[in-house]
Scaffold this motif. Sequence first.
Motif, mmCIF file in Angstrom:
data_model
loop_
_atom_site.group_PDB
_atom_site.id
_atom_site.type_symbol
_atom_site.label_atom_id
_atom_site.label_comp_id
_atom_site.label_asym_id
_atom_site.label_seq_id
_atom_site.Cartn_x
_atom_site.Cartn_y
_atom_site.Cartn_z
ATOM 1 N N SER A 66 0.912 -1.159 0.021
ATOM 2 C CA SER A 66 -0.092 -0.182 0.095
ATOM 3 C C SER A 66 0.692 1.168 0.025
ATOM 4 N N ALA A 67 1.987 1.261 0.756
ATOM 5 C CA ALA A 67 2.920 2.246 0.800
ATOM 6 C C ALA A 67 3.601 2.534 -0.527
ATOM 7 N N ARG A 68 4.100 1.466 -1.119
ATOM 8 C CA ARG A 68 4.672 1.516 -2.531
ATOM 9 C C ARG A 68 3.653 2.120 -3.538
ATOM 10 N N HIS A 69 2.435 1.722 -3.548
ATOM 11 C CA HIS A 69 1.508 1.990 -4.488
ATOM 12 C C HIS A 69 0.779 3.243 -4.189
ATOM 13 N N LEU A 70 0.755 3.645 -2.939
ATOM 14 C CA LEU A 70 -0.176 4.663 -2.315
ATOM 15 C C LEU A 70 -1.564 4.506 -2.791
ATOM 16 N N SER A 71 -1.945 3.175 -2.848
ATOM 17 C CA SER A 71 -3.507 2.691 -3.048
ATOM 18 C C SER A 71 -3.728 1.316 -2.516
ATOM 19 N N PHE A 72 -4.666 1.253 -1.747
ATOM 20 C CA PHE A 72 -5.083 -0.077 -1.232
ATOM 21 C C PHE A 72 -5.640 -1.042 -2.299
ATOM 22 N N THR A 73 -6.179 -0.404 -3.323
ATOM 23 C CA THR A 73 -6.807 -1.079 -4.538
ATOM 24 C C THR A 73 -5.574 -1.816 -5.452
ATOM 25 N N ALA A 74 -4.595 -0.957 -5.734
ATOM 26 C CA ALA A 74 -3.293 -1.535 -6.421
ATOM 27 C C ALA A 74 -2.621 -2.412 -5.426
ATOM 28 N N ALA A 75 -2.682 -2.249 -4.044
ATOM 29 C CA ALA A 75 -1.818 -3.410 -3.397
ATOM 30 C C ALA A 75 -2.649 -4.500 -3.346
ATOM 31 N N ALA A 76 -3.948 -4.520 -3.229
ATOM 32 C CA ALA A 76 -4.869 -5.817 -3.189
ATOM 33 C C ALA A 76 -4.643 -6.572 -4.636
ATOM 34 N N LEU A 82 -1.031 5.290 9.814
ATOM 35 C CA LEU A 82 -0.060 5.113 8.747
ATOM 36 C C LEU A 82 -0.254 5.769 7.530
ATOM 37 N N PHE A 83 -1.548 5.951 7.300
ATOM 38 C CA PHE A 83 -1.991 6.811 5.791
ATOM 39 C C PHE A 83 -2.823 7.758 6.191
ATOM 40 N N THR A 84 -2.829 8.649 5.458
ATOM 41 C CA THR A 84 -3.973 9.766 5.488
ATOM 42 C C THR A 84 -4.948 9.471 4.197
ATOM 43 N N ARG A 85 -5.919 9.156 4.400
ATOM 44 C CA ARG A 85 -6.901 8.795 3.427
ATOM 45 C C ARG A 85 -7.250 10.101 2.461
ATOM 46 N N LYS A 86 -7.048 10.001 1.296
ATOM 47 C CA LYS A 86 -7.430 11.024 0.459
ATOM 48 C C LYS A 86 -8.371 10.584 -0.686
ATOM 49 N N PRO A 87 -9.070 11.515 -1.260
ATOM 50 C CA PRO A 87 -10.203 11.180 -2.341
ATOM 51 C C PRO A 87 -9.537 10.560 -3.422
ATOM 52 N N ARG A 88 -8.253 10.794 -3.961
ATOM 53 C CA ARG A 88 -7.705 10.006 -4.858
ATOM 54 C C ARG A 88 -6.254 9.200 -4.568
ATOM 55 N N GLY A 89 -6.389 8.906 -3.369
ATOM 56 C CA GLY A 89 -5.263 7.919 -3.046
ATOM 57 C C GLY A 89 -4.824 7.937 -1.513
ATOM 58 N N LEU A 90 -3.898 7.811 -1.177
ATOM 59 C CA LEU A 90 -3.047 7.795 0.068
ATOM 60 C C LEU A 90 -2.033 8.628 0.046
ATOM 61 N N ALA A 91 -1.513 9.204 1.373
ATOM 62 C CA ALA A 91 -0.443 9.974 1.651
ATOM 63 C C ALA A 91 0.264 9.183 3.009
ATOM 64 N N LEU A 92 1.584 8.783 2.762
ATOM 65 C CA LEU A 92 2.352 8.375 4.059
ATOM 66 C C LEU A 92 2.250 9.471 5.368
ATOM 67 N N THR A 93 2.006 8.957 6.473
ATOM 68 C CA THR A 93 2.155 9.827 7.573
ATOM 69 C C THR A 93 3.753 9.674 8.082
ATOM 70 N N ASP A 94 4.231 10.546 8.732
ATOM 71 C CA ASP A 94 5.455 10.345 9.358
ATOM 72 C C ASP A 94 5.809 9.043 9.965
ATOM 73 N N ALA A 95 4.906 8.271 10.614
ATOM 74 C CA ALA A 95 5.259 7.309 11.248
ATOM 75 C C ALA A 95 5.410 6.177 10.091
ATOM 76 N N ALA A 96 4.676 6.141 9.045
ATOM 77 C CA ALA A 96 4.859 5.363 7.894
ATOM 78 C C ALA A 96 6.143 5.411 7.282
ATOM 79 N N ARG A 97 6.602 6.874 6.990
ATOM 80 C CA ARG A 97 7.769 7.139 6.327
ATOM 81 C C ARG A 97 9.014 6.356 7.003
ATOM 82 N N LYS A 98 8.935 6.317 8.351
ATOM 83 C CA LYS A 98 9.890 5.771 9.044
ATOM 84 C C LYS A 98 9.878 4.185 9.135
ATOM 85 N N LEU A 99 8.680 3.873 9.039
ATOM 86 C CA LEU A 99 8.432 2.391 9.068
ATOM 87 C C LEU A 99 8.754 1.567 7.715
ATOM 88 N N MET A 100 8.531 2.311 6.625
ATOM 89 C CA MET A 100 8.477 1.804 5.086
ATOM 90 C C MET A 100 9.925 1.197 4.974
#
Length: 282
Positions: free
Chosen positions: A17-27, A52-70
Motif C-alpha cells: 500500500s505504501a509503495r502504490h499509495l493505493s489499497f486497490t493497487a496493493a490488493a 500510517l496513511f492519510t486517506r484522500k479522495p484520490r489515493g493515500l499519503a504516508l504519515t511520518d510514522a509510515a515514512r519511518k517504518l517503510m
Amino acid sequence: MPRSLPPVAWFRAFEASARHLSFTAAADELGMTQSAVSQQIKALETRFGTELFTRKPRGLALTDAARKLMPQVGSALEMLQAATLALDGPPEAELLTVASSVSVASWVIAPHLRDFHRRHPQVRIRFASAIWPDDFQSAMADVEIRFGSQRQVGQSALPLEPSELVALKSPMLEGKLEDLPLIESVGTSVGWDAFGAAHGLGALRPRLYVDSYGMALQLAAGGSGVALVTALLGRDAVASGQLVPAHPGSLAPREGYYIAVRDTVPAARAFADWLDARLKQG
C-alpha cells in the motif's frame, strides 16, 4: 516481556500500500480484496496506536510514522524472500508438492490423508505452506489450493465446495449466538455484521480477531467463542462432533478456496480427483 510481533501479512499489506499509495493497487498485487488490505492496515494501525496513511479522495499519503517504518519493512520482507528462495528449492522428481494454507492442510486434507496413501502408496507428498502469490511461486507446486475470488486465483482454477459461511462452536459452549463471544477472520470481505443482517440478528460485534479461518476454528474448538468460517473447513470437525452449528443459517461468501493442478504430473491429477471425490461424499 516484549509484545509479540504483528503478523507478516499485515506488513505485506502495508508495504504494498505504501509503495502504490493505493489499497486497490496493493490488493491486486497481493491477490486480495481491497477490503481485506484495508482491514489489515487498520489492524496494524491499531497495534501501533498511530495512523500510517492519510486517506484522500484520490489515493493515500504516508504519515511520518509510515515514512519511518517503510524502509525497514521493505528490507525485512526482501530478506525473508531471499531466505525462502535459498532454502525452498525445486521439488524432487517423484515427489508431489501441494501448496496450500495451513488451515486447508489441517482441517480439510489431514483428516483423510491416510485414505489417499492407501489408494496411492507410491506417492510421496511435500506440503508447502502458502498464502500469498509469491509463496505459491516459490513453492513450484504441482497442486495449488488458493483462497480468493475467481478473478484473483485465475480462470483455470476450480472451486472447492461447500463454500458458504457457517457459524460453528464447541458443543460445550452454550447460549444464544448473540450472547456468545464471536470470532472473526481478518482479511475476508464478509463477516459477522453481514451474517447478523442476513438473519435478522442485528449488529453482531466480534470479540476476537484472527488472521485465518484455521485459527478461528481452533479457538472455537477450545470453547473460546463462535467462528464464522467456510463450511469447507468446518465440515469434518462437525462430522466428528468436535464442533456444532451455533446457528442454522449460512451466508454466501465473496471469496472461496480454489484448486489448480499441473496436469502434466499424474500424481497431481490423482490427488485432485481424490480430494474432489472426498468432498462430494459429504
